[in-house]
Design an enzyme around this catalytic site. Sequence first.
Site, mmCIF file in Angstrom:
data_model
loop_
_atom_site.group_PDB
_atom_site.id
_atom_site.type_symbol
_atom_site.label_atom_id
_atom_site.label_comp_id
_atom_site.label_asym_id
_atom_site.label_seq_id
_atom_site.Cartn_x
_atom_site.Cartn_y
_atom_site.Cartn_z
ATOM 1 N N THR A 124 0.911 -1.391 -0.014
ATOM 2 C CA THR A 124 -0.061 0.124 0.102
ATOM 3 C C THR A 124 1.120 1.203 -0.110
ATOM 4 O O THR A 124 2.024 1.351 0.548
ATOM 5 C CB THR A 124 -0.675 0.151 1.338
ATOM 6 N N ASP A 125 0.450 2.416 -0.648
ATOM 7 C CA ASP A 125 0.911 3.739 -0.058
ATOM 8 C C ASP A 125 0.713 3.599 1.699
ATOM 9 O O ASP A 125 -0.163 2.987 1.960
ATOM 10 C CB ASP A 125 0.216 4.715 -0.883
ATOM 11 N N TRP A 126 1.461 4.358 2.125
ATOM 12 C CA TRP A 126 1.327 4.635 3.712
ATOM 13 C C TRP A 126 -0.005 4.918 4.377
ATOM 14 O O TRP A 126 -0.351 6.073 4.232
ATOM 15 C CB TRP A 126 2.546 5.189 4.539
#
Length: 736
Positions: free
Chosen positions: A261-263
């Site tokens: 994921t993006d953060w």
Amino acid sequence: MKRLFIALCCACSAGFLPAQTPVYLDDSQPIEARVKDALSRMTLEEKVKLCHAQSKFSSAGVPRLGIPEVWMSDGPHGVRAEINWNDWGYSNWTNDSITAFPALTCLAATWNPEMSAKYGKALGEEARYREKDVILGPGVNIYRTPLNGRNFEYMGEDPYLAATLCVPYIQEVQKNGVAVSVKHYALNNQELWRGHIDVECSDRALYEIYLPAFKAAVQQGGAWTIMGAYNKFRGQHACHNELLLQKILKQDWKFDGVVVTDWGGAHDTYEAAVNGLDIEMGSYTNGLTSESAFTYEDYYLAQSYYNMLRSGKVPMSTIDDKAARILRLIFRTAMNRNKPYGSIVTEEHYAAAREIGNEGIVLLKNALVQKKQSPLLPIVADKYRRILVVGDNATRFLNQGGGSSELKVKDMVSPLEGLRAVYGDKIQYAKGYAAGRPMYGNVEQIPQAVTDSLRAEAVAMAQEADLVILVGGLNKNHLQDCEAGDREDYGLPFGQDELIEALQAVNKNLVLVLLSGNAVEMPWVSKVPAIVQGWYLGSMGGHSLADVLSGKVNPSGKLPFSFPAKLTDNGAHSFDALAYPGDSIKEVYKEDILVGYRWHDTKKVPALFSFGHGLSYTTFSYGKPTASSKTISADGSLTITVPVKNTGTTFGKEVVQLYVGDDKCSVLRPTKELKHFQKIALQPGEEQTVTFTIAPDDLKFYNETLGDWTSEPGKFKAYVGASSSDIRGVVAFELK
Ligand code: GLC
């Protein structure tokens, strides 16, 4: 029998018989065998632990089996400084200062795959030395609007250019046993509302514009990880989007790597479990606002996923697929014993940064100031007694700020230092305008009195100078070229327009250098004789700029995105707010496939400076292009040849571009689309014949009815150009 078994064990433990190395630990075994063996030895808890963060930038391994954890680091332009275990603070180590390479827009502006390979090799060596298993780049989101805060991290408006130039970078990084994480997949083309905006676009725009660079990254680049984007696409978060991840990425493109994921980009356990997310990274994931209030066990792909598996709500096949992919990543990186040791801040890396900058800087304009005089560029030292350098960006550390791509450097040669190294004490400096500290948050207001006095000082000094070089542009402040925000208007910030007018009024010999990752409005364009698009150039930026301004290097960069004269000349800004920035919930890409020059050509709205534009200190003539045949069959190919000659007095490089246009089609198609290019180097007087091969795929469009790429027989044109608007020859041909 029992005695024999005991005897054997004693013999083994005493070292008399070769102890059977477990397959997963045996380097000589194929990776797939190692993955299978490791998986068979793991408990369900251990498999689930692989699927989520254990710290800000690491995910777990399997300690019991001696399988190491996975260490990730930003970013696309260099290895970010070490960050704390469990918060976004910097650890302030003393051994993590690295090389800042030019931003990826600069790499794209080189139009040179060799520069991409150099870039990936150097970055991969620095990431390896810093013991990172995943470097979170390159970013390949398409440049749809000049306001996007992160365009500087990406590779422009054209899918073919971005696809061609991201592949060598990926291949070379990964040769160091470091995985790339190609981001942000997909449709993350702005920063405003990035965490939730629900993007809608047609299948044609998706497949023809927004996916090609990711597809090339996977199928030609062999990317080992992909990073899901924050936004939604067609109602589902990109980090667990069934169409993007399961159907297109893993099924159609056969991606065998890991989706991270993006953060903080995960929002639902069930979707994350079944739609192809593999590792959940980030923070505030379960909606809590304070990190201290929850552990990584509260992540969606942690305890709640484990519970769903145990209760049969999601199939066990999902965890085995995720764990297998993550183990594959570990065997390719952390447990790859053949990886090199890497290196940081070496002369080779500095040379690569400088060369990429040299090849990416774009000469936009270089007009005569007075008749019969030569143009201002290149700046010949003994012609001038006093050269005034003006601008906050001449001294600003542009490696700081900008968001996750910010870097802590060992060296950072500023434009002022680079120019002083060449022109010595001829150089004087005036700040000219103030921009405040690099702020990844709120914007520092500059008092008008400060702006006025800085401008007055610069104008006074300009009156006494023989030549003025204004180094301005944007910077890495919030609402400039910076993550988590978009620019709020298209013009230059910090009173630079007024400064340009004021300087030009007192000194006609004005060279403007724009350091930025975005196009800007240029109301003064007719008054400024020389304009250079300088990008964010990294550690060797000052030297690159001085190399080009002094003529030591002849500029050969070409724009990877258009500069519209005004914002509403850009496709995304030609409709209503729903087209950009959206209504804060939903956004519709109403310009569809007509992004960038595709819009300018098809709607006949010329750009101020076109995609593919870039001048040189020499001149090039193009001969008449010829085709190997007047027709091309559906499975055949056609070669286009064109002689190009250096008709000037200095060595130079030219990017010969080939665009293809479909004269008549049952669906709307852009006037022309970039399908090939070649950067050639020519001595004065030298001529080279450039050959392009047009293949049937070059003629196809995404047919939404068929759900596949097709082409329609009929007349096509091959446009050979020095830019998308500087076409030097056209050849007609027919698809039978
Ligand atoms: C950020 C960025 C992403 C970066 C990640 C880790 O929000 O969107 O590009 O790699 O989080 O810093």
